[in-house]
Design an enzyme around this catalytic site. Structure first.
Site, PDB file in Angstrom:
ATOM      1  CE  LYS A  98      18.315 132.932 154.374  1.00 51.78           C
ATOM      2  NZ  LYS A  98      19.201 131.760 154.411  1.00 51.78           N
ATOM      3  CB  SER A 121      17.791 129.431 157.172  1.00 47.05           C
ATOM      4  OG  SER A 121      18.898 129.710 156.347  1.00 47.05           O
ATOM      5  CB  SER A 134      20.128 127.508 154.381  1.00 52.99           C
ATOM      6  OG  SER A 134      20.270 127.075 155.706  1.00 52.99           O
TER       7      SER A 134
END
Lengths: 485, 95, 476
Positions: free
Chosen positions: A78, A153, A177
């Site tokens: 990420k 997210s 997330s």
């Protein structure tokens, strides 16, 4: 099966037998990326050249027989974890050109374990969001239905795994997330206990809630990843010096006699009927495995939202003050004075959702409000934590749906305030209490959208999560589908 | 107890955010939502409850007073939007 | 109307640890701009602070030396504001839970002891340096200093005059330097002081409105600024005005303070506990360990010198102003057991030489042993006090011990009566006229004969002996 469709443990077998090389695996991953990435948009940045170099180095290591837990395995990161010499944007305009001169601890650990980095995965800007629609670099699409959100997210980390654009990935979880996108994309996602995995190099959103965790295709892979990620880091003051067990040993153990807590405050109106059905089926499987469901109460559940929406933005507003155009990142080119530069840099550098949370957080901390807002929220947070401590007296793990609905369409926010409420409380209580949680695929809707079930356990009981998740996975025999891309 | 426009503008200034009039309106509504959250929390009697600042009770996390190599001026300035020589350069604070 | 002055001081002291408070960068002064930096003190995305244990121990030392109560638990908070020299957009400091509180120091005010309370001592990080361009509307940021450890020492508003304030500062300064936790350099900024000043009518209980004074970078400036501020406030009130709570910058060149009110939006620092740092627990064992490491403090040392060495208060003050100097003095006394003489020689000649060359006692070419030996030689009569004045000059210039210099220059004092008698006889015979005049009643000529003897012996004759013998032999 293509190499990129396999799990870590399956690839490890092939690597050991000489059936697959790291380079071949990496090439397969990149071929897949070339085929589908334009549709899915899992990545902000691809690292093909670096990956192939790393893969050929991995092959040399393999030849020498020095295979490590992730040697030759392509992993996506990420874009919230700092990678030395590689731009790390946090999905934001304000960091669009930031190149960290250092690696996050988890990146060092993964690299030391032999991982090959595929690319930096897309995400909601500064991890604020649950749909990956707020990324400065454009949204990510759910591979199961490209018109739908993947969740957020850590949307890109989830889709990369779901679409076989990598073998496993890393995300972060502040209020769900990792778990929510895992559920919406049909993969396994785990948020560790607070302090279990180092936060050093994780671009901070809400410091007392953030944790890094893995996305994988199955539970055994999750255990393999956790073995690499978990551990004390002296560079983080809040890192907990607790021993790391071999998480793989929890796979294959049964759960006979386990008590499974079903929180009555979570199973209320508002859950999509198909999700509900899938969860009920899950409960049946769990009971067949020998688990016994008991109703429990988490009485302060209804206060979780208020606590989260004061504490998280407050900490975020402070954490994001460093983005001021002075030392790195975006700056307006025509600042007329220092104040003007600050204001317009931050106005242009941050998206709407980030600005909103900064405003809320700044207000919550401003003069005269600390005791009534942040102070009070911190006290209620202690009560929420206590709810779980009481629960562990009655059960071994807690079971909940991960999300109340399957993925909704991009651009559409649900109309039902109740659903919005549930989609938050299923996951945020975990971060507030600092306990670990895992989401595991438990079925599909009639429309072919994935559904996830969530297990929660006490502090440092990731082993229990692996155990029950693996037992469930084995016995549920959820049909192995692949997204049609 | 609703927030005024001035209060919202004050918050924006504190946060060094330039916001348009439309945004001010929007933020006013959103900040007012917080007041709803506060009302909710005030339903609870938390007298005597220790505020929780950390999920896990770690204390005395120290490091030794030993020098670790710095990254050097070049690397420190490498990401600077405006570096001049060995310094970060910014607009002057206008009084 | 008679007014009473109320002064409180906030002192920031940079600690002499090798590394910064939350990262391993060097705290060494100088160094190319932005060279003592790392991702942590640069405030890069994703970094985290880890506390330097030595900072806590230094802060504990100061706390114990000023009689503070060290809290069993303390923690850090974020002080949020935007400024280019503050990389994270917040300063890590201590707010609600400081390291220690409720301390005090004693000042000597008009011969009596006055107790000045210390509200608290807490730890925090320093900011970087901002330099303004003279010609263009730009500023330059150097973050070498960002993250250097500070302790903030807050006094109660117990001082009642600028002189008291200056004295308090000197007292704190002395303790910090004695503890070797701060070099106390006001000009370089390792010891900084802000003042809160207000006045109230004599007898009034409530405090008047106070003004905050900043930018005073010497003890003298502090006193001057306070004197100015008191006059300013007095004038304001007496002409019917009101003192406004504000920050004022001292401009030493102008001899006045300037209001910063236009720049002030009441600073809303939004303090909250820093979630990246964990509480510090200080147990009794740790406190005791630190207490044992404390050196004898200046006040205690001075009292001991007065008691044990019977030297004047002024001497004790000078000798203990610097810990190394006090050590030197005591080393000399230990070896020669002549505290008064040692004090005279150290405070007189030794310090004078060092001051002329701008040297420190640590760089003194005369070792304590050599000085002690010299004093012993005077006591033994081997050399006279007058001779020693020359010898000590040589000792300072060459670093040689006194015995060597005496040997090389043949400077042993002449005390042999037989030898002196011969010399005196020769002089008497060579100066019959003066002898006659002296015997005839011109007593002043005695000095002439003394001078001749000294000349003949190159000053080495024992003066007392010369006196006695001349008296006898001139009388005939």
């Amino acid at each position: 099966m293509e190499l990129n469709q396999l799990t870590i443990h399956e690839l490890q077998e092939k690597i050991k037998n000489g059936e697959a090389s790291a380079v071949k695996i990496t090439e397969a991953v990149f071929q897949r990326i070339e085929a589908v990435e334009e549709q899915v948009h899992s990545y902000i940045r691809l690292l093909k050249e670096e990956a192939l170099v790393a893969a050929s180095k991995a092959d040399e290591v393999i030849k020498k027989g020095e295979i490590k837990p992730l040697t030759g395995i392509p992993i996506a990161l990420k874009d919230i974890v700092c990678t030395k010499g590689i731009p790390t944007t946090c999905g934001s305009h304000i960091l669009h050109n930031f190149v960290p001169p250092y690696d996050a601890t988890v990146v060092e650990k993964l690299r030391d374990a032999g991982a090959v980095f595929v690319g930096k995965a897309n995400m909601d800007e500064f991890a604020m969001g649950s749909s990956t629609e707020t990324s400065y670099f454009g949204p990510t699409h759910n591979p199961w239905d490209l018109e739908r959100i993947p969740g957020g997210s850590s949307g890109g980390s989830a889709t990369a795994v779901a679409a076989d654009e990598c073998i496993a990935s890393i995300g972060s979880d502040t209020g769900g997330s990792i778990r929510q996108p895992a559920a919406l994309c049909g993969v396994v996602g785990l948020k560790p206990t607070y302090g279990r995995v180092s936060r050093f190099g994780l671009i901070a959103f809400a410091s007392s809630l953030d944790q890094i965790g893995p996305f994988t295709k199955d539970v055994e892979d999750c255990a393999i990843m956790m073995n690499v990620l978990a551990g004390y880091d002296p560079k983080e003051s809040t890192s907990v010096p607790a021993e790391v067990p071999d998480y793989r040993q929890f796979v294959g153990r049964d759960i006979k006699g386990w008590k499974i807590g079903i929180p009555k405050e979570y199973f209320i109106e508002g859950i999509d009927p198909e999700v509900n059905a899938a969860i009920q089926k899950t409960i049946t499987v769990i009971e067949k495995c020998g688990g016994k469901c008991v109703e429990i109460s988490l009485p302060h559940t209804e206060y979780c939202l208020a606590v989260y929406y004061i504490i998280a933005p407050a900490e975020a507003s402070s954490n994001l003050a460093r983005y001021d155009g002075v030392k790195y990142g975006f700056r307006v080119s025509d600042g007329r004075s220092l104040l003007d530069m600050y204001k317009r840099t931050r106005m242009q550098g941050f998206g709407a959702e980030v600005k909103r949370r900064i405003m809320i957080g700044t207000y919550a901390l401003s003069a005269g409000y600390y005791d009534a807002y942040y102070g009070k929220a911190s006290q209620v947070r202690a009560l929420i934590k206590r709810d779980f401590e009481e629960a562990w007296k009655k059960c071994d793990v807690i079971l909940t749906p991960t999300t109340p609905t399957p993925a909704f369409k991009i651009g559409e926010k649900t109309d039902s305030p109740l659903q919005m409420y549930l989609s938050d409380i299923f996951t945020i209580s975990t971060n507030l209490a600092g306990i670990p949680g895992i989401s595991v695929p438990c079925g599909f809707t009639s429309g072919g959208l994935p559904i996830g079930v969530q297990f929660l356990a006490g502090h440092f009981e990731e082993g229990k999560l692996i155990q029950i998740a693996a037992a469930y996975e084995k016995n549920a025999q959820i049909e192995k589908r692949r997204p049609k891309l | 107890m609703k927030l005024s426009i001035q209060e919202v503008e004050y918050v924006a200034r504190l946060a060094r955010l330039e916001i348009t009039d439309k945004e001010t309106e929007k933020f006013t509504a959103q900040l007012n939502d917080i007041l709803g959250y506060i009302d909710k929390l005030n339903e609870l009697n938390t007298a005597g409850v220790e505020p929780m600042s950390h999920a896990i009770a770690v204390t005395n996390a120290f490091r030794e007073d030993r020098i670790v190599d710095s990254i050097g001026t070049e690397k420190a300035l490498a990401n600077a939007p405006d570096a001049r020589g060995e310094f970060f350069r910014v607009q002057k604070v206008i009084d | 109307m008679e007014f009473e002055t109320v002064i409180g001081l906030e002192v920031h002291a940079q600690l002499l640890t090798d590394t910064k408070i939350f990262c391993g960068c060097s705290t060494k002064f100088g160094g190319a701009p932005n060279s003592h930096t790392c991702p942590v003190c640069l405030g890069m995305p994703g970094v985290l602070p880890v506390l330097n244990k030595k900072v806590v121990e230094f802060a504990m030392k100061m706390s114990l030396a000023t009689n503070c109560e060290i809290n069993k638990s303390c923690s850090f908070a974020r002080k949020n504001y935007f400024y280019p020299d503050l990389p994270k957009g917040y300063q890590i400091s201590q707010f609600a839970y400081p390291l220690s509180e409720h301390g005090y120091v004693f000042l000597d005010v008009d011969g009596a002891q006055k107790k000045i309370g210390l509200t608290r001592i807490h730890m925090e990080e320093d900011a970087g340096k901002l330099m303004h361009d003279e010609h263009n509307p730009v500023s330059y940021v150097d973050l070498n200093r960002a993250g250097v450890p500070l302790i903030e020492i807050v006094s109660e508003p117990d001082m009642r005059s600028p002189a008291e304030a200056a004295d308090y500062l000197k007292r704190l300064h002395e303790i910090l330097v004695y503890l070797e936790i701060c070099d106390g350099n006001m000009e370089e900024g390792s010891f900084r002081c802000d003042a809160n000043v207000s006045i109230r009518p004599m007898g009034q209980k409530e405090f008047g409105t106070r003004a905050e004074l900043k930018n005073m970078n010497s003890f003298r400036n502090v006193q001057r600024a306070l004197e100015y501020e008191i006059k300013r406030q007095q004038y304001l009130i007496e002409s019917g005005g009101k003192v406004v709570q504000e920050t004022r910058l001292w401009d030493d060149a102008q001899g006045a303070s300037i209001s910063m009110r236009s720049k002030e939006e009441a600073h809303d620092y939004r303090y909250f506990p820093d979630p990246d740092l964990v509480p510090i627990l200080v147990d009794d064992a740790w406190v005791e360990k630190i207490r044992k490491e404390l050196p004898e403090l200046p006040l205690a040392k001075r009292e001991r010198f007065l008691k044990d060495y019977h030297i004047p208060e002024y001497d004790a003050g000078v000798l203990t102003a610097d810990k190394a100097l006090a050590q030197y003095y005591e080393d000399v006394v230990k070896l020669c057991d002549k505290p008064k003489q040692a004090s005279n020689w150290v405070m007189g000649d030794v310090l004078r030489f060092l001051n002329e060359d701008k040297l420190d006692i640590r760089q003194c070419p005369i070792t304590a042993k050599d000085l002690a030996d010299m004093i012993k030689l005077i006591e033994a009569g081997t050399i006279s006090g007058k001779m020693a004045k020359d010898i000590i000059t040589d000792m300072y210039k060459t670093g040689k011990p006194p015995q060597k210099i005496i040997e090389e220059k043949g400077l042993v004092q002449i005390t042999d009566e037989g030898e002196l008698a011969k010399t005196i006889t020769a002089i008497i015979e060579a100066n019959p006229a003066q002898l006659a005049d002296y015997r005839g009643g011109k007593g002043k000529l005695f000095g002439f004969f003394v001078g001749q003897v000294m000349k003949a012996t190159q000053g080495k004759a024992n003066p007392q002996l010369v006196n006695d013998m001349l008296k006898k032999m001139l009388a005939g």
